[in-house]
Design a protein around this motif. Structure first.
Motif, PDB file in Angstrom:
ATOM      1  N   ALA A   1      13.237 -21.916   8.932  1.00  0.00           N
ATOM      2  CA  ALA A   1      13.663 -21.647  10.303  1.00  0.00           C
ATOM      3  C   ALA A   1      14.493 -22.812  10.831  1.00  0.00           C
ATOM      4  N   TYR A   2      15.408 -22.485  11.725  1.00  0.00           N
ATOM      5  CA  TYR A   2      16.206 -23.478  12.439  1.00  0.00           C
ATOM      6  C   TYR A   2      15.992 -23.228  13.930  1.00  0.00           C
TER       7      TYR A   2
ATOM      8  N   THR B   1       2.321 -21.932   9.732  1.00  0.00           N
ATOM      9  CA  THR B   1       2.258 -23.377   9.502  1.00  0.00           C
ATOM     10  C   THR B   1       3.670 -23.890   9.265  1.00  0.00           C
ATOM     11  N   TRP B   2       4.102 -24.841  10.091  1.00  0.00           N
ATOM     12  CA  TRP B   2       5.470 -25.356  10.000  1.00  0.00           C
ATOM     13  C   TRP B   2       5.462 -26.821   9.556  1.00  0.00           C
ATOM     14  N   ARG B   3       6.429 -27.171   8.736  1.00  0.00           N
ATOM     15  CA  ARG B   3       6.642 -28.566   8.323  1.00  0.00           C
ATOM     16  C   ARG B   3       8.070 -28.971   8.696  1.00  0.00           C
ATOM     17  N   PHE B   4       8.193 -30.036   9.476  1.00  0.00           N
ATOM     18  CA  PHE B   4       9.489 -30.441  10.008  1.00  0.00           C
ATOM     19  C   PHE B   4      10.285 -31.236   8.980  1.00  0.00           C
ATOM     20  N   THR B   5      11.603 -31.070   9.020  1.00  0.00           N
ATOM     21  CA  THR B   5      12.498 -31.820   8.156  1.00  0.00           C
ATOM     22  C   THR B   5      13.489 -32.595   9.030  1.00  0.00           C
ATOM     23  N   GLU B   6      14.309 -33.399   8.398  1.00  0.00           N
ATOM     24  CA  GLU B   6      15.348 -34.141   9.107  1.00  0.00           C
ATOM     25  C   GLU B   6      16.715 -33.508   8.870  1.00  0.00           C
ATOM     26  N   GLU B   7      16.739 -32.230   8.529  1.00  0.00           N
ATOM     27  CA  GLU B   7      17.992 -31.501   8.333  1.00  0.00           C
ATOM     28  C   GLU B   7      18.365 -30.784   9.625  1.00  0.00           C
ATOM     29  N   PHE B   8      19.635 -30.870  10.002  1.00  0.00           N
ATOM     30  CA  PHE B   8      20.115 -30.234  11.227  1.00  0.00           C
ATOM     31  C   PHE B   8      21.371 -29.429  10.920  1.00  0.00           C
ATOM     32  N   ARG B   9      21.602 -28.404  11.736  1.00  0.00           N
ATOM     33  CA  ARG B   9      22.836 -27.632  11.615  1.00  0.00           C
ATOM     34  C   ARG B   9      23.143 -26.979  12.949  1.00  0.00           C
ATOM     35  N   ASN B  10      24.401 -26.642  13.128  1.00  0.00           N
ATOM     36  CA  ASN B  10      24.834 -26.006  14.360  1.00  0.00           C
ATOM     37  C   ASN B  10      24.844 -24.499  14.176  1.00  0.00           C
ATOM     38  N   ILE B  11      24.147 -23.787  15.056  1.00  0.00           N
ATOM     39  CA  ILE B  11      24.093 -22.321  15.015  1.00  0.00           C
ATOM     40  C   ILE B  11      24.458 -21.801  16.395  1.00  0.00           C
ATOM     41  N   ALA B  12      25.489 -20.980  16.468  1.00  0.00           N
ATOM     42  CA  ALA B  12      25.950 -20.394  17.733  1.00  0.00           C
ATOM     43  C   ALA B  12      26.248 -21.479  18.768  1.00  0.00           C
ATOM     44  N   GLY B  13      26.775 -22.613  18.299  1.00  0.00           N
ATOM     45  CA  GLY B  13      27.131 -23.698  19.196  1.00  0.00           C
ATOM     46  C   GLY B  13      25.980 -24.568  19.637  1.00  0.00           C
TER      47      GLY B  13
ATOM     48  N   CYS C   1      20.469 -27.352  15.845  1.00  0.00           N
ATOM     49  CA  CYS C   1      19.142 -26.869  15.459  1.00  0.00           C
ATOM     50  C   CYS C   1      18.545 -27.731  14.355  1.00  0.00           C
ATOM     51  N   ARG C   2      17.241 -27.810  14.348  1.00  0.00           N
ATOM     52  CA  ARG C   2      16.512 -28.572  13.330  1.00  0.00           C
ATOM     53  C   ARG C   2      15.828 -27.613  12.364  1.00  0.00           C
ATOM     54  N   ARG C   3      15.882 -27.938  11.096  1.00  0.00           N
ATOM     55  CA  ARG C   3      15.245 -27.096  10.090  1.00  0.00           C
ATOM     56  C   ARG C   3      13.756 -27.429   9.943  1.00  0.00           C
ATOM     57  N   VAL C   4      12.971 -26.372   9.809  1.00  0.00           N
ATOM     58  CA  VAL C   4      11.555 -26.500   9.470  1.00  0.00           C
ATOM     59  C   VAL C   4      11.236 -25.493   8.377  1.00  0.00           C
ATOM     60  N   ASN C   5      10.297 -25.852   7.528  1.00  0.00           N
ATOM     61  CA  ASN C   5       9.827 -24.945   6.482  1.00  0.00           C
ATOM     62  C   ASN C   5       8.443 -24.440   6.867  1.00  0.00           C
TER      63      ASN C   5
ATOM     64  N   PRO D   1       8.603 -25.843  19.026  1.00  0.00           N
ATOM     65  CA  PRO D   1       8.899 -26.313  20.391  1.00  0.00           C
ATOM     66  C   PRO D   1      10.298 -25.933  20.856  1.00  0.00           C
ATOM     67  N   GLY D   2      10.684 -24.687  20.627  1.00  0.00           N
ATOM     68  CA  GLY D   2      12.000 -24.213  21.015  1.00  0.00           C
ATOM     69  C   GLY D   2      12.309 -22.890  20.331  1.00  0.00           C
ATOM     70  N   MET D   3      13.479 -22.349  20.638  1.00  0.00           N
ATOM     71  CA  MET D   3      13.885 -21.047  20.132  1.00  0.00           C
ATOM     72  C   MET D   3      14.394 -21.137  18.689  1.00  0.00           C
ATOM     73  N   ILE D   4      13.973 -20.177  17.865  1.00  0.00           N
ATOM     74  CA  ILE D   4      14.445 -20.082  16.480  1.00  0.00           C
ATOM     75  C   ILE D   4      15.745 -19.296  16.470  1.00  0.00           C
ATOM     76  N   LEU D   5      16.824 -19.935  16.029  1.00  0.00           N
ATOM     77  CA  LEU D   5      18.144 -19.304  16.000  1.00  0.00           C
ATOM     78  C   LEU D   5      18.587 -18.941  14.587  1.00  0.00           C
ATOM     79  N   GLY D   6      17.862 -19.415  13.596  1.00  0.00           N
ATOM     80  CA  GLY D   6      18.134 -19.048  12.213  1.00  0.00           C
ATOM     81  C   GLY D   6      16.814 -18.883  11.480  1.00  0.00           C
ATOM     82  N   LEU D   7      16.656 -17.761  10.771  1.00  0.00           N
ATOM     83  CA  LEU D   7      15.412 -17.498  10.049  1.00  0.00           C
ATOM     84  C   LEU D   7      15.761 -16.911   8.692  1.00  0.00           C
ATOM     85  N   VAL D   8      15.214 -17.516   7.633  1.00  0.00           N
ATOM     86  CA  VAL D   8      15.469 -17.078   6.261  1.00  0.00           C
ATOM     87  C   VAL D   8      14.137 -16.775   5.587  1.00  0.00           C
ATOM     88  N   ILE D   9      14.050 -15.599   4.967  1.00  0.00           N
ATOM     89  CA  ILE D   9      12.883 -15.223   4.175  1.00  0.00           C
ATOM     90  C   ILE D   9      13.358 -15.040   2.740  1.00  0.00           C
ATOM     91  N   PRO D  10      13.407 -16.122   1.950  1.00  0.00           N
ATOM     92  CA  PRO D  10      13.999 -16.053   0.610  1.00  0.00           C
ATOM     93  C   PRO D  10      13.344 -15.015  -0.294  1.00  0.00           C
TER      94      PRO D  10
END
Length: 294
Positions: free
Chosen positions: A204-205, A174-186, A189-193, A223-232
């Protein structure tokens, strides 16, 4: 007439450049280099605290070795993807005994709650030394994770005393979208929890620039590739460091023909006793997935 020819040539050139740019921007086949970061000291400290809270003497013993381990351990992984499948496996150069020993000490990795993109989400799930017994598949260099995106299934190849390929259905996230973005490997990406059905919290980003709904550690469903994944909770992070597009399908030669094939539930029955119980109501499947997938 000549003007019309020139105009046609210009339009064709511009159209060709547009297609080329579109292919590079929306590539659906390629290889992504990932860094898997395990925050070793944080994991050992959490494991020790969990054991102490349960009255286990081993908890204090683990703390004696805390100063002898690195703060973190990084594994280099290659992630192959196409429209229908993905394969995640370690780089060939990581097959040294020293590196496998370091992974044992860190296993099954944990992400720093204060790392890139992560934040603390409670106690890490504890685990005993048995977790470090699980080695990987390809060239005895780490486990291999395969996703069949069309069928919604996964195969996990690993080496214990012999090699196994475990089959399992991909669980929904289950994903919840946020309005946070960051650049990963150029790539922007958009952050989702997210949360698994076992309530494991994920960050995930993802980027729609790679239109494949997949990611490391069998992550998927965006709806795209996950380039950053964090499991706190587990002190684990995956970060893409490089993306190379290609026309090739994902490799199929990662499978060891001598591997024993079985369902994950069957594997749980056989090897579940080696997995420490973190909670009384925690299933063997959940404990093993926690070890093998992340």
């Amino acid at each position: 007439m000549i003007k019309k020819i020139y105009l046609t040539l210009i339009i064709c050139c511009l159209y060709g450049l547009s297609l080329q740019a579109q292919y590079a921007y929306f590539g659906s086949r390629g290889t992504i280099s990932f860094d898997k970061v395990t925050y070793t000291k944080a994991r050992i400290r959490q494991m020790s605290n969990d054991m102490n809270s349960k009255g286990m003497d081993r908890g204090m013993g683990m703390m004696e070795y805390l100063d002898k381990v690195p703060d973190s351990h990084t594994e280099k992984l290659n992630f192959y993807f196409d429209e229908n499948a993905t394969v995640l496996m370690p780089e060939e150069s990581q097959g040294t005994e020293k590196q496998r020993t370091e992974v044992k000490m860190a296993a099954p990795t944990i992400s720093s709650a204060n790392g890139r993109g992560g934040r603390s989400q409670g106690a890490a799930r504890s685990g005993g030394n048995q977790r470090g017994q699980f080695r990987g598949g390809a060239n005895k260099n780490g486990k291999v994770l395969y996703q069949d995106l069309k069928a919604g299934t996964a195969d996990i190849q690993l080496d214990i005393d012999e090699k196994y390929i475990l089959s399992e259905t991909l669980d929904s996230i289950t994903w919840r979208f946020t309005e946070e973005f960051r650049n990963i490997a150029g790539v922007n990406c958009r952050r989702v929890n997210g949360a698994t059905k076992d309530s494991l919290y994920l960050i995930a980003y993802y980027s729609e620039e790679i239109p494949v709904s997949a990611g490391p550690a069998l992550s998927h469903g965006l709806p795209g590739m996950i380039l950053g994944l964090v499991i706190p909770e587990m002190h684990i992070q995956y970060w893409a460091t490089n993306i190379a597009y290609t026309n090739k399908l994902v490799p199929s030669d990662w499978r060891d023909k001598k591997s024993k094939k079985m369902k994950l539930a069957e594997f749980s029955e056989i090897f579940g006793r080696y997995m420490p119980r973190n909670r009384q109501n925690e299933s063997a499947k959940k404990r093993i997935l926690e070890q093998l997938v992340y």
